[in-house]
Scaffold this motif. Sequence first.
Motif: not given
Lengths: 267, 430
Positions: A10-11, A14, A17-18, A21, A24, A96-98, A101-104, B87, B105, B109-110, B115, B119, B123, B126-127
């Motif tokens: 599904r992602y 993304l 892209t990640l 990134r 890079k 920090g990301l998970i 933030a809502v992140f897979p 979450m 939140i 964050a996120g 970058i 960009e 990202i 997409a999330v």
Amino acid sequence: MFRVAAQLFRYRGLLATLTSRELKARYRGSVLGFLWSLANPLLLLAVYTFVFSVVFKARSQGADPYALFLVSGLFPWIWTSASTLEGAMSLVASSGLIRKAVFPAELIPMVSVFSNLVHFLFALPIVFTALVAGRILGYNVGGISAVALPAIVLIHLPLVAGLALGFSALTVHFKDVRDLLGNLLTLMFFLTPILFPLDSISHLRYVWWAVRLNPFTPYILSYQEALFWGRFPEPSLWLQMATVSLVAWSLGAGLFERLRETLVEAA
Amino acid sequence: MSDETPAVPVISVEGVTKLYRRTMPGDRLRTLKSALVGRNLTNGLRPDEAIAALEGVDFTVGRGEAFGIIGGNGSGKSTMLKLVAGMLKPTTGRIVVAGRVAALIELGAGFHPEISGRENVFINGAVLGLTRKEIESRYADIVEFSGLGDFMEEPVKNYSSGMYVRLGFAVAVHTNPDVLLVDEVLAVGDEAFAHRCLRRIEEFLASGRTLLLVSHSLDLVEGVCDRVMWLENGHQRLVGEPRRVIDAYRQEVAEKEGEEHKAALQQRQEDPASEDPELRWGSQEAEITSIRLLVGGEERYHVESGEPVVFEIRARAAQALDDFVFGVAVATPRGTEVWGTNTDLEGYVAGVFDGEATVRLACPALRLGPGDYVVDVAVHSKEGAPYDYQKRALAFTVTARAGGIGTYLPEHGWEFTGGLKWAGRKTLDP
């Protein structure tokens, strides 16, 4: 494990892209930039060749030239071990990301897998160039069997992904994994016939079995067959790879799935 | 705009409890076991090993509704938002959210610091479930809304906190989520951006989408939300009409402050040694032994503006005095005098003061503006030589239902004549 696969599909945009990134970002601020992707394997090749053909005088037993034999197994191994190690630390590093933030979350270890795959693929032109040079110099190396490479990489991928996913989730709960894993991978490296042809140790009965039963061995043998020896890997090797990959993916992705709901809290 | 639950809830929270595991050394194996066996971190824990961030919370939010959550630090507001965002999983209870959720939140964050903003938009989008094409088609709007035109190619680590919020909010609202979760972050933006956000939120709600807002800015919550929930230590104290819930919350905060003022006062009176010599001086020929604030006959230190209050001073003269004046002065904590008076100013001529005495200064209606106040009390000679001068002898908090600016809140009313007509008037009382 099906959910992990579905999320990755599904992602996928993304994930791409990640990964780009990540690549890079790795070379940002360095003078050579992307050239390091070529320079690194070349330098590595030079170091290993020097150490093992000049200093240790490794028994190559027909695996000539040794440098070519070495790289055909070494680069796939580096992909495997770097992805596993980086992947294992990736969730903790991106907590920090998970957490905020809502992140897979499954994308995070997979970025390690794919960015290291790209490094591996970048090293392949060097291997091919060297193989062609070897043939020109009269060595009987390589051949049409190299076309099997994409299939080997494809069957190898679930193993690497399973390792990265499983260890990433485990490391969240157990920081000790990082240190254990580093040493374990070093042991595995020496128990895989990368520095020596498998036949060269046939007189050491137990060691031979330890190496042959090492789950990483069929992959390395297949790469060496296709790239160095110029033979298509035997069906038994394909079967062994398929089995190990299936088990590794099921365990790794299954473990990730099992721990998913606790990752946000524990990372 | 009512306390009833909406017919078709977009967010439905039923009996939700969320436990967190206390961090204990040498417990990693059990934590992992709990995670593997129970898929949570609190499986098989004794009650003393877990902390309840939320307990038995129930609410529903309907289409087009803005729902606010208020409460002190650590009351479970952010946990609630993370649960709705998916979450975190509730320990017990059920949460159902219909539609796509976008959550702001935490500040930045996120975002990937290294970058560029550009960009990161892709990202982030997409999330939130957008395809690259969809993001491309909205990119110009996002940049326009965020007002970050020149900075989109800069790595976001160089952004200010306000710029983070601008970008985060811009992406979140342009992904057209069905539910938007916002935790506090709007407070960081500047006035102009805050207004733009509010307008956007109005449009968002008008198009039938749903907002869940967590904030300490009670005015913002009151202005935006249709219903408000007050959380306290993970428990749901009150849900309903914003004014009612916010007033109840403010009242309780004032009561707590009043209790703190009282505790501070008592501690000082019980233990005079703890007194700051800077704040009390005088010859001690007469001594103020205690001071209390009585509101409607009861000792308390939070006052609703307009309530009757009595400043009660108890004093003692070791030897008979024939020259004495009692004074009281009210000031803001920063020292602006608000009101002061003494017995001499009001014409009382000293006779004799011997032994114990109680002096009460009564105000039938103390019309102060909302805020904290401090009181100085003194007994001194007519010439001003202090016997006992106590600066900041007590403190109290004033609340006022009808708001207002400044320290004075007189009784007042508006009258209008001529070509002027009001559309209506909101009720201020619960």
